[in-house]
Design a protein around this motif. Structure first.
Motif, mmCIF file in Angstrom:
data_model
loop_
_atom_site.group_PDB
_atom_site.id
_atom_site.type_symbol
_atom_site.label_atom_id
_atom_site.label_comp_id
_atom_site.label_asym_id
_atom_site.label_seq_id
_atom_site.Cartn_x
_atom_site.Cartn_y
_atom_site.Cartn_z
ATOM 1 N N LEU A 1 -4.051 -4.730 -7.434
ATOM 2 C CA LEU A 1 -4.753 -3.462 -7.292
ATOM 3 C C LEU A 1 -6.094 -3.546 -8.026
ATOM 4 C CD1 LEU A 1 -4.396 -0.615 -6.107
ATOM 5 C CD2 LEU A 1 -3.430 0.086 -8.292
ATOM 6 N N PRO B 1 -8.874 5.404 -6.216
ATOM 7 C CA PRO B 1 -9.513 6.322 -5.272
ATOM 8 C C PRO B 1 -10.514 7.217 -6.002
ATOM 9 C CG PRO B 1 -7.106 6.409 -5.115
ATOM 10 C CD PRO B 1 -7.437 5.664 -6.351
ATOM 11 N N TYR C 1 -7.097 7.169 -0.317
ATOM 12 C CA TYR C 1 -8.172 8.076 -0.739
ATOM 13 C C TYR C 1 -7.696 9.519 -0.728
ATOM 14 C CZ TYR C 1 -8.844 9.429 4.154
ATOM 15 O OH TYR C 1 -8.661 9.920 5.413
ATOM 16 N N GLN D 1 -2.069 -3.363 -3.104
ATOM 17 C CA GLN D 1 -3.496 -3.658 -3.005
ATOM 18 C C GLN D 1 -4.381 -2.421 -3.006
ATOM 19 O OE1 GLN D 1 -4.106 -6.159 0.434
ATOM 20 N NE2 GLN D 1 -2.555 -7.632 -0.202
ATOM 21 N N SER D 2 -3.842 -1.290 -2.605
ATOM 22 C CA SER D 2 -4.702 -0.107 -2.498
ATOM 23 C C SER D 2 -3.907 1.180 -2.666
ATOM 24 C CB SER D 2 -5.420 -0.090 -1.146
ATOM 25 O OG SER D 2 -4.486 0.021 -0.083
ATOM 26 N N GLU E 1 0.827 -1.198 0.000
ATOM 27 C CA GLU E 1 0.000 0.000 0.000
ATOM 28 C C GLU E 1 0.862 1.249 0.000
ATOM 29 O OE1 GLU E 1 -2.372 0.007 3.495
ATOM 30 O OE2 GLU E 1 -0.689 0.267 4.867
ATOM 31 N N GLU F 1 -8.971 -1.221 -7.434
ATOM 32 C CA GLU F 1 -9.789 -0.024 -7.576
ATOM 33 C C GLU F 1 -8.966 1.247 -7.470
ATOM 34 O OE1 GLU F 1 -12.737 -0.195 -4.561
ATOM 35 O OE2 GLU F 1 -11.341 0.157 -2.915
#
Length: 257
Positions: free
Chosen positions: A199, A203, A180, A176-177, A153, A201
Motif C-alpha cells: 500500500l 485516499p 477514493y 495495493q489501494s 483492494e 498511498e
C-alpha cells in the motif's frame, strides 16, 4: 456441563462474565444445559483448530437459543460452509470474529446480521476480494482485516458502510489501494494501517482524526487531513514534504514517530 470426545469439549465458562469457550459445535453443550444456562452466555468462542471435517461439526440451529449472545468468535476451520439461519434471532449479537475460516465467507448470509452487527473482524481468512455482501452490514462501526494476505483492494462500495468509525488493516501484504470513496465515510475517525507493504498511498479528503501508519510503504501524507488530531507514523518511507503538509492539520496535537 458435558463432554463428548472430539465432538465437543468445554474449555471454560465464567458465569460472572458470560464467557463460554467450546471445542467445535456448540449444539451438544446447548442440549445438555438448561435454558437458564443458555442465558448466561454473552461471549462464545468456538475453536475448530485441528478438527476433521464432519457434518455434525457444523454449527446447528440451536445456537439461536443463546439469546443473550453479544460476541461470537469462530476459529480455525476449512470445512465450515455456512452459518445457521437461527443466528438471525440473536438480536443482541454485535461482534463477529472469524479466524482462519477459509470457506465460510463464500456462503455468508449477511442479511441475517444486518440489523445487529456493529463490529466485524476477519483474520487469516484467505479472501482474494472483499465480499460485496458485507457492505450490507449498514450498522457496522468497526472493521478489522488482519493477515488477509491475498486481498489486493477494497471495493468502492465500502462507502456504503456510512456508520464506520474505525478501520484497521494489519499485515494485508498484497493490499495495493484504498478506494477514493472512503472520503464519503463522514463518521470514520480512526484508520490504522500496519504491515501493508504494497500500500503506497492514502485516499484524499479522509475525515479521520486518528491515523496510524506503521511498517507500510506509504510515503506521503495528504495535505487535506484537516480533522487530524493524532498521528502515529514510522518514517521509513515517509517523504519530508509530508511533514510540511501537516501544517494544514490545525487540530493536530499528538505526533508519535
Amino acid at each position: 456441563m458435558g463432554d463428548n470426545g472430539n465432538m465437543m469439549s468445554m474449555v471454560s465458562i465464567s458465569p460472572d462474565f458470560g464467557f463460554l469457550h467450546l471445542k467445535g459445535n456448540p449444539g451438544l453443550w446447548i442440549e445438555k444445559n438448561t435454558p437458564a444456562s443458555h442465558l448466561l452466555v454473552k461471549f462464545l468462542h468456538l475453536d475448530y483448530e485441528g478438527m476433521k471435517d464432519d457434518e455434525e461439526l457444523q454449527i446447528g440451529e440451536s445456537i439461536g437459543s443463546l439469546s443473550e449472545l453479544t460476541e461470537l468468535t469462530i476459529n480455525g476451520t476449512e470445512f465450515l460452509k455456512c452459518l445457521p439461519k437461527s443466528m438471525a434471532t440473536l438480536k443482541k449479537l454485535q461482534k463477529l470474529i472469524l479466524e482462519y475460516c477459509i470457506n465460510l465467507l463464500d456462503n455468508f448470509d449477511v442479511l441475517m446480521l444486518t440489523f445487529t452487527l456493529t463490529c466485524l473482524k476477519l483474520r487469516d481468512c484467505e479472501i482474494t476480494s472483499f465480499p460485496k455482501s458485507l457492505t450490507f452490514l449498514f450498522r457496522l462501526t468497526s472493521l478489522s482485516l488482519f493477515i488477509c494476505e491475498f486481498l489486493t483492494e477494497l471495493p468502492s462500495s465500502l462507502s456504503l458502510l456510512r456508520r464506520l468509525t474505525h478501520i484497521s488493516l494489519k499485515y494485508c501484504e498484497r493490499l495495493q489501494s484504498l478506494p477514493y470513496t472512503m472520503a464519503k465515510l463522514l463518521n470514520l475517525k480512526k484508520l490504522s494501517i500496519k504491515g501493508c507493504a504494497s500500500l503506497t498511498e492514502l485516499p484524499d479528503y479522509l475525515k479521520v482524526t486518528h491515523l496510524k501508519l506503521i511498517y507500510s510503504s506509504i510515503n506521503f501524507i495528504p495535505s487535506d487531513l484537516i480533522n487530524l488530531r493524532h498521528l502515529h507514523v514510522s518514517v521509513d518511507f515517509l517523504l519530508e514534504a509530508s511533514f510540511e503538509n501537516l501544517k494544514n492539520s490545525v487540530y493536530l496535537h499528538h505526533l508519535s514517530i
